[in-house]
Design a protein around this motif. Sequence first.
Motif, PDB file in Angstrom:
ATOM      1  N   LEU A  80      12.533  20.324  41.766  1.00 59.95           N
ATOM      2  CA  LEU A  80      13.905  19.866  41.498  1.00 59.95           C
ATOM      3  C   LEU A  80      13.955  19.021  40.233  1.00 59.95           C
ATOM      4  N   TYR A  81      12.996  18.094  40.097  1.00 62.74           N
ATOM      5  CA  TYR A  81      12.953  17.276  38.894  1.00 62.74           C
ATOM      6  C   TYR A  81      12.763  18.155  37.652  1.00 62.74           C
ATOM      7  N   GLY A  82      11.941  19.170  37.776  1.00 63.93           N
ATOM      8  CA  GLY A  82      11.728  20.091  36.655  1.00 63.93           C
ATOM      9  C   GLY A  82      13.011  20.771  36.222  1.00 63.93           C
ATOM     10  N   GLU A  83      13.853  21.135  37.202  1.00 67.41           N
ATOM     11  CA  GLU A  83      15.140  21.742  36.863  1.00 67.41           C
ATOM     12  C   GLU A  83      16.023  20.743  36.123  1.00 67.41           C
ATOM     13  N   MET A  84      16.005  19.498  36.576  1.00 66.70           N
ATOM     14  CA  MET A  84      16.802  18.461  35.909  1.00 66.70           C
ATOM     15  C   MET A  84      16.286  18.250  34.494  1.00 66.70           C
ATOM     16  N   ARG A  85      14.989  18.210  34.346  1.00 60.83           N
ATOM     17  CA  ARG A  85      14.381  17.988  33.034  1.00 60.83           C
ATOM     18  C   ARG A  85      14.686  19.154  32.098  1.00 60.83           C
ATOM     19  N   SER A  86      14.641  20.386  32.626  1.00 63.07           N
ATOM     20  CA  SER A  86      14.973  21.562  31.816  1.00 63.07           C
ATOM     21  C   SER A  86      16.406  21.493  31.321  1.00 63.07           C
ATOM     22  N   ALA A  87      17.300  21.031  32.186  1.00 62.08           N
ATOM     23  CA  ALA A  87      18.708  20.906  31.789  1.00 62.08           C
ATOM     24  C   ALA A  87      18.851  19.910  30.644  1.00 62.08           C
ATOM     25  N   ALA A  88      18.019  18.858  30.664  1.00 56.75           N
ATOM     26  CA  ALA A  88      18.087  17.845  29.609  1.00 56.75           C
ATOM     27  C   ALA A  88      17.449  18.340  28.321  1.00 56.75           C
ATOM     28  N   LEU A  89      16.328  19.039  28.432  1.00 51.68           N
ATOM     29  CA  LEU A  89      15.591  19.464  27.245  1.00 51.68           C
ATOM     30  C   LEU A  89      16.118  20.754  26.637  1.00 51.68           C
ATOM     31  N   GLU A  90      16.688  21.608  27.478  1.00 51.89           N
ATOM     32  CA  GLU A  90      17.204  22.897  27.022  1.00 51.89           C
ATOM     33  C   GLU A  90      18.606  23.116  27.571  1.00 51.89           C
ATOM     34  N   PRO A  91      19.606  22.425  27.007  1.00 51.46           N
ATOM     35  CA  PRO A  91      20.966  22.515  27.558  1.00 51.46           C
ATOM     36  C   PRO A  91      21.519  23.932  27.639  1.00 51.46           C
ATOM     37  N   ALA A  92      21.066  24.823  26.794  1.00 55.42           N
ATOM     38  CA  ALA A  92      21.575  26.190  26.799  1.00 55.42           C
ATOM     39  C   ALA A  92      20.847  27.078  27.799  1.00 55.42           C
ATOM     40  N   SER A  93      19.942  26.512  28.592  1.00 63.54           N
ATOM     41  CA  SER A  93      19.119  27.310  29.511  1.00 63.54           C
ATOM     42  C   SER A  93      19.904  27.863  30.687  1.00 63.54           C
ATOM     43  N   GLY A  94      21.091  27.339  30.950  1.00 65.39           N
ATOM     44  CA  GLY A  94      21.893  27.807  32.069  1.00 65.39           C
ATOM     45  C   GLY A  94      21.568  27.110  33.377  1.00 65.39           C
ATOM     46  N   VAL A  96      21.903  24.544  36.225  1.00 65.63           N
ATOM     47  CA  VAL A  96      23.089  23.808  36.660  1.00 65.63           C
ATOM     48  C   VAL A  96      22.790  22.353  37.026  1.00 65.63           C
ATOM     49  N   ALA A  97      21.567  21.934  36.875  1.00 68.24           N
ATOM     50  CA  ALA A  97      21.180  20.573  37.255  1.00 68.24           C
ATOM     51  C   ALA A  97      21.696  19.548  36.245  1.00 68.24           C
ATOM     52  N   PRO A  98      21.917  18.323  36.728  1.00 64.51           N
ATOM     53  CA  PRO A  98      22.275  17.253  35.794  1.00 64.51           C
ATOM     54  C   PRO A  98      21.024  16.744  35.085  1.00 64.51           C
ATOM     55  N   ARG A  99      21.230  16.016  34.024  1.00 62.72           N
ATOM     56  CA  ARG A  99      20.097  15.387  33.341  1.00 62.72           C
ATOM     57  C   ARG A  99      19.551  14.273  34.232  1.00 62.72           C
ATOM     58  N   PRO A 100      18.222  14.108  34.280  1.00 65.84           N
ATOM     59  CA  PRO A 100      17.671  13.017  35.088  1.00 65.84           C
ATOM     60  C   PRO A 100      18.080  11.663  34.520  1.00 65.84           C
ATOM     61  N   ALA A 101      18.282  10.706  35.400  1.00 67.74           N
ATOM     62  CA  ALA A 101      18.648   9.348  35.009  1.00 67.74           C
ATOM     63  C   ALA A 101      17.496   8.419  35.394  1.00 67.74           C
ATOM     64  N   THR A 102      17.620   7.168  35.036  1.00 67.38           N
ATOM     65  CA  THR A 102      16.589   6.191  35.380  1.00 67.38           C
ATOM     66  C   THR A 102      16.352   6.155  36.883  1.00 67.38           C
ATOM     67  N   ASP A 103      17.426   6.216  37.672  1.00 62.05           N
ATOM     68  CA  ASP A 103      17.236   6.171  39.118  1.00 62.05           C
ATOM     69  C   ASP A 103      16.563   7.433  39.652  1.00 62.05           C
ATOM     70  N   THR A 104      16.624   8.543  38.890  1.00 64.60           N
ATOM     71  CA  THR A 104      15.886   9.745  39.269  1.00 64.60           C
ATOM     72  C   THR A 104      14.388   9.465  39.204  1.00 64.60           C
ATOM     73  N   LEU A 105      13.967   8.846  38.119  1.00 65.33           N
ATOM     74  CA  LEU A 105      12.543   8.512  37.978  1.00 65.33           C
ATOM     75  C   LEU A 105      12.134   7.472  39.005  1.00 65.33           C
ATOM     76  N   ASN A 106      13.001   6.510  39.286  1.00 66.03           N
ATOM     77  CA  ASN A 106      12.695   5.514  40.316  1.00 66.03           C
ATOM     78  C   ASN A 106      12.529   6.175  41.686  1.00 66.03           C
ATOM     79  N   THR A 107      13.357   7.178  41.970  1.00 67.39           N
ATOM     80  CA  THR A 107      13.244   7.917  43.227  1.00 67.39           C
ATOM     81  C   THR A 107      11.887   8.599  43.325  1.00 67.39           C
ATOM     82  N   LEU A 108      11.477   9.240  42.239  1.00 68.86           N
ATOM     83  CA  LEU A 108      10.172   9.904  42.234  1.00 68.86           C
ATOM     84  C   LEU A 108       9.029   8.900  42.366  1.00 68.86           C
ATOM     85  N   LEU A 109       9.106   7.829  41.622  1.00 72.84           N
ATOM     86  CA  LEU A 109       8.048   6.826  41.692  1.00 72.84           C
ATOM     87  C   LEU A 109       7.929   6.240  43.096  1.00 72.84           C
ATOM     88  N   ALA A 110       9.053   5.962  43.715  1.00 74.81           N
ATOM     89  CA  ALA A 110       9.031   5.411  45.075  1.00 74.81           C
ATOM     90  C   ALA A 110       8.444   6.427  46.051  1.00 74.81           C
TER      91      ALA A 110
END
Length: 132
Positions: A80-94, A96-110
């Motif tokens: 799931l994080y990879g999909e979010m990251r792809s959306a951020a790095l490759e906006p034209a990739s299609g 549908v995920a949002p870009r990861p935010a700071t709280d996304t990384l905090n969720t993963l770290l926790a």
Amino acid sequence: WSLVGAMAAAAAADEPESVSLFFERLLRSSSDEAEDGGNGGDVGGGGGGGGDGPSQSVAAWNMALRARLQCGDRAGAVRLYGEMRSAALEPASGVVAPRPATDTLNTLLAGFGGSGDGGAAGRPPPSEWRGL
């Protein structure tokens, strides 16, 4: 009521399996909406649509990440994080995920941090860190 609201209620009730089910329904409803102008993730009508719909809610994706981690599905959370990251790095990739935010990384770290006691118990091996 919205599927994102249902996810939040399930998360508050500590029911990660329900969070995951609502998230899958949210993604399906968003894909249906893209095809036929559906209800944008709202149950019982109403709703909005378009590219900034409920399926692109960072809060919904973060709840889904947390639920996957609570269920022990680290690979699913990283996917799931990879999909979010792809959306951020490759906006034209299609994606549908949002870009990861700071709280996304905090969720993963926790979720990957284990007991939080500074020890290695419950932490993934370094080989699992590469996808992050």
